[in-house]
Design an enzyme around this catalytic site. Structure first.
Site, mmCIF file in Angstrom:
data_model
loop_
_atom_site.group_PDB
_atom_site.id
_atom_site.type_symbol
_atom_site.label_atom_id
_atom_site.label_comp_id
_atom_site.label_asym_id
_atom_site.label_seq_id
_atom_site.Cartn_x
_atom_site.Cartn_y
_atom_site.Cartn_z
ATOM 1 N N SER A 123 21.099 22.202 -17.667
ATOM 2 C CA SER A 123 20.616 21.013 -18.380
ATOM 3 C C SER A 123 20.584 19.803 -17.474
ATOM 4 O O SER A 123 20.224 18.719 -17.896
ATOM 5 C CB SER A 123 21.497 20.737 -19.600
ATOM 6 N N HIS A 146 14.596 24.566 -18.927
ATOM 7 C CA HIS A 146 15.658 23.982 -19.754
ATOM 8 C C HIS A 146 15.270 23.967 -21.231
ATOM 9 O O HIS A 146 14.460 23.164 -21.677
ATOM 10 C CB HIS A 146 15.956 22.554 -19.257
ATOM 11 N N GLU A 158 11.825 22.106 -20.789
ATOM 12 C CA GLU A 158 11.478 21.412 -19.547
ATOM 13 C C GLU A 158 11.371 22.448 -18.433
ATOM 14 O O GLU A 158 12.247 23.307 -18.290
ATOM 15 C CB GLU A 158 12.557 20.374 -19.200
ATOM 16 N N ASN A 197 17.125 14.457 -21.540
ATOM 17 C CA ASN A 197 18.538 14.060 -21.564
ATOM 18 C C ASN A 197 18.778 12.777 -20.774
ATOM 19 O O ASN A 197 19.633 11.972 -21.125
ATOM 20 C CB ASN A 197 19.430 15.180 -21.006
#
Length: 798
Positions: A123, A146, A158, A197
């Site tokens: 991540s 991801h 992603e 994120n």
């Protein structure tokens, strides 16, 4: 373009993410093998076996059908590395430690097939650093992939290349992720925490900073930053509790360790309150306490000042609620910025912080502005991305205000907005234009990806300012009123799109369907029933429009409803026996009459996220659009001369207990979808697959099915079912009125008070449905249930 067919996937790591990625592969019928360490005691694959057992208990369910858990192959790194040779895609999903990942890579690399793609579901760790130590050949086939948690439901994946990843590898993987697994793919650069994120966690940290600055409690912040902003209704702090405060702490630490030169570095400090909670082991939902704590039935909130939990439930101020309801974003932002209310000032502050951050970092973290918007929409559940919001609110005016705040020392960083914000075409048009989205690296606009897989999406995910076809007006309109739109795209298929709220079925929709049949039989190969919000979480149809039938009921009583129900039945039967194929493109809720509409189509093409069921007992009624008739007919067909009752149980129980499928796969097991109905994983492809299906049926010489009579179980079956229901009622499992409704359903699906083995027509059962429906409308208990549902939206159990 060479075909990249994934015959088998290996997932390395049976933790929360690994196991759920494996589950979603199985949902999509992709064979998968799940690896973990050999267990120290018990069976060697114990760790993986426990993880698979756990998948059956998780909610929301990772598996579309729990029984499919058995399809996940189990393996460990000691005995089964040879299995990797037969895998086309290998996804590593172990804990976020570079050294552990490198150890595992050294072990598996020699066993990876020469054409397989190797990817890490990290991540936030550097993909280039993860690839260190690979030979050049493997490096070219390695990238980051991801998934967001939970992988079945979160649209975002992603895709992160290394400097050596071959471009064709990325195209192949994007195609597989989009079409087979149903994902929205965003290509990210190899920077800490990638796009979603990075921006999302910054946003949460900025929200915590600003909430403390303006003295707002966690419940007020969540009310302000949830559904009112078009974001996940859990808001900020509740979302952190659900994700896990330890997980959030970990993502923040990645930013602290790797972003020392970032002008926003001070914001990446772990908030004191978060550090204290983690230290205490209050990690959010999984530990029972975080920013919130459930005490009995009460949800209490953490008071930052005292560190104690106190009564929660405070909401946004009315005046701020009114500002947020303003439809025009330009007016909304002006009101927010000029208000003296601390809650409104807080909202302006968090928007300003986000705009400042994404403008400053666009060049380093993403190829273009659109990728940041998609990442936040698909990964964090925002209905509108941050760049779209900025542009919608007036690009230059917002830029000016952000600059003023930076200059006045109110922003979270002194870094100025980059020059491109104020220059050339961006100053004039913003970052999204019909020619594409702005890319700093290319100092120009980048169009949407032209990979062939996107040709399967007639209407791609829309972006404010990007233009593109609007499904509400696209194509050629044949007929339109406030209930339906009939239209086509010059491809021989007539599309029926419902326009009512939740696409409920009233007189206008019925007339629209009748009109569509007439139009299609004279000039089209087939009909597709598809709604314009199918890919954006809209309903297929939430059922009959009770509200619109009220006037007739008030004026003429239950009797006045009889012709309305008859017309509904006749229209659905006309669809079933139409001379052109009718394909129902189902996504989201298909309840009651919506379920019956789908049941009467020639074929169904359903999104994996389809929630189908006959729920009429919730409002004290029985299905009357042919749903019970279909259950009786299908049971007789499946029984092939065996005891029909065994085949009828399923259909009866589904309707009597108002069971709704939790996925299209479960709808197949329940009998609402047939074995040969098509399940689509990417809702943006639903229309394409439905049209292709309708044309293929027509091209294969489609003829309407013959109208057949069929045997029923009569009073023997009715009596048997009634006996079982008496036990349920006397055992307190169902109310007396549920029993009465169940008994009525039993009477209909068994054909009523006639001999076992009697042969009946579809019309016989339809007449029983209609008669029972009209009789129940006169019952005060049914009226209580209907009024309760209309007032509260929740079923009344009387």
């Amino acid at each position: 373009m060479s075909n990249f067919i994934v015959k088998k996937v290996a997932v390395l790591g049976a933790g929360v993410m690994g196991a759920q990625i494996a589950a979603h592969c199985v949902n999509a019928k992709v064979p998968v093998v799940l690896f973990d360490l050999p267990a120290k005691e018990g069976p060697k694959n114990g760790i993986v076996l426990r993880a698979i057992e756990n998948l059956k208990k998780l909610s929301p369910a990772p598996l579309g059908n729990k029984d499919d858990a058995a399809l996940i192959e189990v393996a460990n790194y000691e005995d089964n590395l040879d299995v990797l040779a037969g895998c086309d895609l290998i996804i590593e999903a172990i804990a976020e430690r570079m050294d552990w990942k490198h150890d595992l890579y050294a072990k598996v690399a020699p066993h990876i097939a020469p054409n397989a793609i190797f990817a890490s579901n990290t991540s936030g760790l550097s993909i280039n650093k993860l690839a260190e130590g690979f030979d050049a050949e493997l490096k070219a086939r390695f990238c980051g992939v991801h998934f967001f948690n939970p992988p079945r439901y979160m649209h975002l994946v992603e895709l992160i290349p290394t400097t050596d990843t071959r471009p064709d590898i990325l195209d192949q993987l994007e195609t597989f992720l989009t079409s087979t697994l149903g994902k929205g793919v965003v290509r990210a650069k190899d920077t800490p925490n990638f796009i979603a994120n990075r921006v999302g966690i910054f946003g949460m940290l900025a929200t915590i900073v600003e909430a403390e600055k303006f003295g707002l409690s966690v419940d007020v912040v969540d009310d302000l930053t949830g559904a009112k902003l078009g974001r996940a209704k859990s808001g900020t702090f509740r979302t952190a509790d659900v994700v896990g405060l330890d997980t959030m702490g970990h993502v923040i630490k990645t930013m602290q360790d790797n972003l020392k030169d970032d002008p926003f570095f001070s914001v990446y400090k772990t908030p004191d309150i978060l550090a204290k909670l983690i230290e205490k082991g209050a990690l959010g939902q999984k530990s029972g306490a975080g920013f919130y704590k459930k005490v009995g039935k009460e949800i209490q909130r953490l008071d930052f000042a005292t560190g104690e939990y106190v009564t929660g439930g405070a909401k946004a101020a009315d005046i701020v609620g009114r500002i947020l309801k303003e439809k025009d974003p330009v007016k909304k932002f002006k009101a927010m910025r000029e208000s003296t209310n601390p809650q409104a000032q807080f909202l302006w502050a968090i928007f300003r912080d986000a705009f400042h951050y994404i403008a400053f970092h666009l060049e380093s973290i993403a190829d273009n502005a659109r990728d940041i918007d998609f990442a936040m929409r698909w990964g964090f559940g925002w209905s509108v991305g941050p760049f779209e919001t900025w542009q919608g609110a007036g690009w230059m005016q917002i830029a000016q205000w952000v600059k003023e705040d930076i200059d006045a020392g109110k922003a979270l960083s002194t870094a100025p907005l980059p020059a491109w914000v104020f220059e050339g075409s961006v100053a004039e048009k913003g970052v999204h234009t019909p020619e594409g989205s702005y890319s700093v690296a290319k100092s120009g606009y980048v169009p949407l990806s032209d990979l062939p897989v996107y040709q399967r999406q007639q209407f791609r995910a829309p972006v404010v300012g990007l233009g593109g076809a609007d499904p509400k007006t696209a194509g050629t309109t044949v007929f339109e009123d406030e209930s339906v739109r009939l239209w086509h795209s010059d491809d021989e298929v007539l599309v029926v799109s419902l326009k009512t709220k939740m696409h409920v079925i009233g007189d206008g929709v019925i007339k629209g369907l009748q009109r569509a049949l007439k139009e299609a039989e004279t000039g089209f190969k087939g009909i597709v029933i598809w709604n314009t919000d199918a890919a954006e979480g809209g309903a297929f149809s939430a059922g009959a429009d009770l509200q619109s039938a009220l006037p007739a009921f008030m004026a003429g009583g239950a009797k006045a409803m009889e012709p309305i129900v008859r017309e509904l039945q006749d229209t659905f039967m006309a669809l079933k026996y139409s001379n052109v194929p009718v394909v129902a493109a189902v996504a989201g809720l298909a309840l009651g009459g919506g379920c019956e509409l789908a049941l009467h189509a020639s074929k169904r093409v359903a999104s994996i996220e389809s929630y189908i069921g006959l729920v009429e007992v919730g409002v004290g009624l029985v299905p009357a659009g042919g749903g019970l008739k279909e259950a009786a007919l299908r049971a007789a067909t499946e029984a092939k001369g065996n005891d029909i009752l065994q085949f009828l149980k399923n259909g009866f129980m589904n309707a009597a207990t108002a069971q709704v499928s939790k996925s299209a796969l479960e709808a197949k097991a329940m009998g609402y979808l047939k074995e040969d109905d098509v399940i689509v994983f990417n809702a943006y492809e639903l229309l394409h697959v439905a049209k292709t299906t309708a044309r293929a049926m027509a091209d294969a010489g489609y003829r309407a099915p013959a109208r057949r009579t069929f045997p029923v179980t009569g009073r023997y079956g009715w009596g048997t079912i009634r006996g079982q229901m008496v036990n349920m009622r006397d055992g307190g499992f169902i109310s007396a009125y549920d029993y009465q409704l169940g008994d009525t359903i039993a009477e209909i699906v068994t054909g009523g008070d006639i001999d076992q083995g009697s042969v009946v027509s579809e019309q016989w059962i339809l007449d029983l449905e209609r008669k029972a429906f009209v009789a129940l409308l006169n019952n005060p208990k049914t009226q209580e249930r209907i009024m309760g549902m209309m007032q509260t939206g929740k079923p009344v159990r009387n």
